[in-house]
Scaffold this motif. Structure first.
Motif, PDB file in Angstrom:
ATOM      1  N   LEU A 299       0.763  -1.293  -0.198  1.00  0.00           N
ATOM      2  CA  LEU A 299      -0.187   0.091   0.025  1.00  0.00           C
ATOM      3  C   LEU A 299       0.963   1.436   0.051  1.00  0.00           C
ATOM      4  CD1 LEU A 299      -2.737  -1.163   2.645  1.00  0.00           C
ATOM      5  CD2 LEU A 299      -2.720  -0.768  -0.183  1.00  0.00           C
ATOM      6  N   THR A 300       2.545   1.252   0.465  1.00  0.00           N
ATOM      7  CA  THR A 300       2.481   2.572   0.857  1.00  0.00           C
ATOM      8  C   THR A 300       3.919   2.916   0.455  1.00  0.00           C
ATOM      9  OG1 THR A 300       3.767   1.877   3.031  1.00  0.00           O
ATOM     10  CG2 THR A 300       1.701   2.351   3.457  1.00  0.00           C
ATOM     11  N   GLY A 301       4.636   1.680  -0.285  1.00  0.00           N
ATOM     12  CA  GLY A 301       5.985   1.859  -0.974  1.00  0.00           C
ATOM     13  C   GLY A 301       6.996   1.420  -0.057  1.00  0.00           C
TER      14      GLY A 301
ATOM     15  N   ALA B 296       3.794   0.157  -5.383  1.00  0.00           N
ATOM     16  CA  ALA B 296       2.948   1.598  -5.285  1.00  0.00           C
ATOM     17  C   ALA B 296       3.153   2.129  -6.220  1.00  0.00           C
ATOM     18  CB  ALA B 296       2.764   1.980  -3.515  1.00  0.00           C
ATOM     19  N   PRO B 297       5.153   2.530  -6.491  1.00  0.00           N
ATOM     20  CA  PRO B 297       5.304   3.171  -7.466  1.00  0.00           C
ATOM     21  C   PRO B 297       4.859   3.071  -8.932  1.00  0.00           C
ATOM     22  CG  PRO B 297       7.194   2.951  -5.391  1.00  0.00           C
ATOM     23  CD  PRO B 297       5.414   1.697  -5.524  1.00  0.00           C
TER      24      PRO B 297
ATOM     25  N   ILE C 210       5.339  10.426  -8.188  1.00  0.00           N
ATOM     26  CA  ILE C 210       6.035   9.177  -6.386  1.00  0.00           C
ATOM     27  C   ILE C 210       6.388  10.146  -5.736  1.00  0.00           C
ATOM     28  CG2 ILE C 210       7.242   7.115  -6.350  1.00  0.00           C
ATOM     29  CD1 ILE C 210       7.571   6.243  -9.756  1.00  0.00           C
ATOM     30  N   PRO C 211       6.089   9.689  -4.587  1.00  0.00           N
ATOM     31  CA  PRO C 211       6.351   9.909  -3.541  1.00  0.00           C
ATOM     32  C   PRO C 211       7.522   9.796  -3.289  1.00  0.00           C
ATOM     33  CG  PRO C 211       4.443   9.969  -3.108  1.00  0.00           C
ATOM     34  CD  PRO C 211       5.066   9.158  -4.360  1.00  0.00           C
TER      35      PRO C 211
ATOM     36  N   GLY D 157      10.366   2.047  -2.548  1.00  0.00           N
ATOM     37  CA  GLY D 157      10.613   1.683  -3.934  1.00  0.00           C
ATOM     38  C   GLY D 157      10.559   1.822  -5.252  1.00  0.00           C
ATOM     39  N   LEU D 158      10.710   1.402  -6.036  1.00  0.00           N
ATOM     40  CA  LEU D 158      11.113   1.330  -7.183  1.00  0.00           C
ATOM     41  C   LEU D 158       9.805   1.365  -8.634  1.00  0.00           C
ATOM     42  CD1 LEU D 158      15.422   0.395  -7.720  1.00  0.00           C
ATOM     43  CD2 LEU D 158      13.991   2.731  -7.012  1.00  0.00           C
ATOM     44  N   SER D 159       9.826   1.925  -9.554  1.00  0.00           N
ATOM     45  CA  SER D 159       8.783   1.981 -10.423  1.00  0.00           C
ATOM     46  C   SER D 159       9.186   1.194 -11.464  1.00  0.00           C
ATOM     47  CB  SER D 159       8.131   3.511 -10.961  1.00  0.00           C
ATOM     48  OG  SER D 159       7.498   3.054 -12.928  1.00  0.00           O
TER      49      SER D 159
END
Length: 458
Positions: free
Chosen positions: A82-84, A347-348, A358-359, A364-366
């Motif tokens: 949920l939060t990355g 998430a990302p 992306i915050p 994490g990484l996209s």
């Protein structure tokens, strides 16, 4: 400074908030299964399991051969999805109360709904949050019912007059959501199947719809790798006497239990596969198949009797490694990726696909770049693996995994360390931590872990 702020606001409005055309952004379906290990999938090389729909999506999309969770337990892993962020950052697991509001405020459900996506969720949310109903346009949070110590734990939801398995219920709710989604905006649908999680209070553990009774009926499953007693005896006493061993007795300690459990576990995965097929048929029927991205993964891995253990929670790859793929009909097809990817990357990736910023606080990484013709420069050399829940029946542990090495230790017994050369020992048979020839490598991995851990706590 003011001009930059104005331009930023214009950019956000053009990408994210109501008024954009659905043609600009894809529909997204995120499918999460519960306790599906990485190789419980035909496309992963499993010749015994029947998963034609998952296999087709994996073959035609981007399949991540080295996908992992950072925390091998549902509550903390789902919070990370949920939060990355890592568990030691978001601080959520069982027994911690509600997830902290600042992490929910930046979570993918909250931001994607505010950005203009029509959002839905059906199934096991798995994170304690009293504001669940406000996170999605349409949402229903349900899981197995432990008060029933038999099949009713999975069979209590109804469609029409019929009581159906939770997997069938979730699949039908997905179909109804897709049918009713507004045409003027894209949708983001999260599906969280409770299967193939065993129903722990029940003697038979695994339950499925009757139409799947014949599947695997004549199949005889071979014994698991590392099932000899020596691999169990090598565990510290708190593992040998912990919940991993208790659940092995529930599911695998006799040949009869093992065969019944494997058939049940595989049938429940095949049942999810069937629902995915029905969902894809609905997308095709409504003309939404060409603009709908499907992301698939599990919340953690699973022991199927290896080391004479069951469950997850430990830092072996049985617990950490999961199936993951992304199918995007608009992009390059049929690619296998060897880079290490994680649950905190979901998430990302969702934000990247939706065109949202992306915050910077996310860790994490996209993965969206892998959908392009040329793979991105993916900057990940290692990741922290952790299980921080302090509970008597499961020993908390932490470590670091690279492409070729694994290091971990037990938090309440830091002198017990394990070190594996994954390149020559992918099954993690030989603990090198006490081998004099590998003391420099042990010291280096310990230092790397502690440095990475400090970075996460900044």
């Amino acid at each position: 400074m003011g001009r930059i702020l104005v331009l930023s606001i214009i950019c956000i409005l053009s990408l994210g908030f109501p008024g954009f055309s659905q043609n600009d952004q894809p529909n997204i379906i995120f499918i999460l299964t519960d306790d599906q290990r990485w190789d419980a999938l035909g496309f992963a090389g499993n010749d015994l399991i029947h998963t034609p729909e998952m296999d087709r999506l994996a073959a035609e999309g981007v399949f991540f051969e080295n996908a992992f969770v950072t925390t091998p337990i549902c509550a903390a892993s789902r919070a990370s999805i949920l939060t990355g962020t890592y568990e030691r950052t978001h601080g959520y697991t069982f027994g911690q109360g509600e997830i902290k509001q600042p992490f929910i405020d930046q979570s993918y459900p909250a931001v994607m709904r505010k950005s203009g996506y029509h959002t839905g969720f059906f199934g096991k949310f798995g994170v304690n949050y009293s504001g669940f109903e406000g996170l999605f346009d349409i949402g229903e949070n349900y899981d197995r019912l432990d008060r029933y110590k038999d099949r009713r734990g999975y069979f209590y939801k109804t469609l029409g007059m019929d009581t159906v398995h939770l997997t069938r219920y979730t699949g039908q709710k997905a179909i109804e959501f897709i049918r009713q989604a507004p045409q003027e905006k894209p949708f983001m649908l999260s599906l969280s199947f409770s299967a193939p999680h065993a129903h722990d209070p029940a003697e038979e553990q695994y339950f499925w719809e009757k139409e799947f009774d014949s599947l695997y009926a004549s199949q005889h499953f071979p014994r698991p790798l590392l099932s000899d007693r020596e691999y169990f005896d090598a565990q510290p006493v708190y593992v040998r006497e912990g919940e991993n061993r208790n659940r092995w007795h529930w599911r695998f300690d006799t040949e009869e239990k093992y065969q019944r459990s494997l058939k049940g576990y595989f049938r429940m995965i095949s049942e999810i596969d069937h629902e995915i097929g029905l969902i894809r048929e609905e997308l095709l029927k409504l003309g939404k198949d060409k603009n709908t991205v499907i992301i698939f993964m599990s919340d953690n891995g699973y022991f199927l009797g290896e080391r004479q253990l069951a469950g997850k929670w430990l830092m072996y790859d049985n617990s950490l490694r999961i199936p993951m793929f992304i199918y995007d009909p608009r992009s390059v097809q049929g690619r296998k990726v060897k880079d290490m990817v994680l649950n905190i990357d979901i998430a990302p990736t969702l934000f990247d696909l939706a065109g949202l910023e992306i915050p910077k606080s996310w860790q994490g990484l996209s993965l969206a770049g892998f959908l392009e013709e040329n793979s991105p420069d993916f900057e990940r050399e290692d990741f922290i693996c952790e299980h921080l829940w302090q509970v008597d029946i499961i020993a908390p542990s932490e470590g670091l995994r690279t492409k070729d090495w694994k290091y971990f230790r037990y938090i309440n017994d830091p002198q017990h360390e394990e070190l594996y050369d994954l390149k020559s020992d992918p099954l993690e048979k030989n603990n090198l931590a006490l081998n004099p020839a590998f003391q420099d490598q042990l010291t280096e991995m310990r230092r790397k872990f502690e440095d990475r851990e400090k970075e996460l706590r900044k």
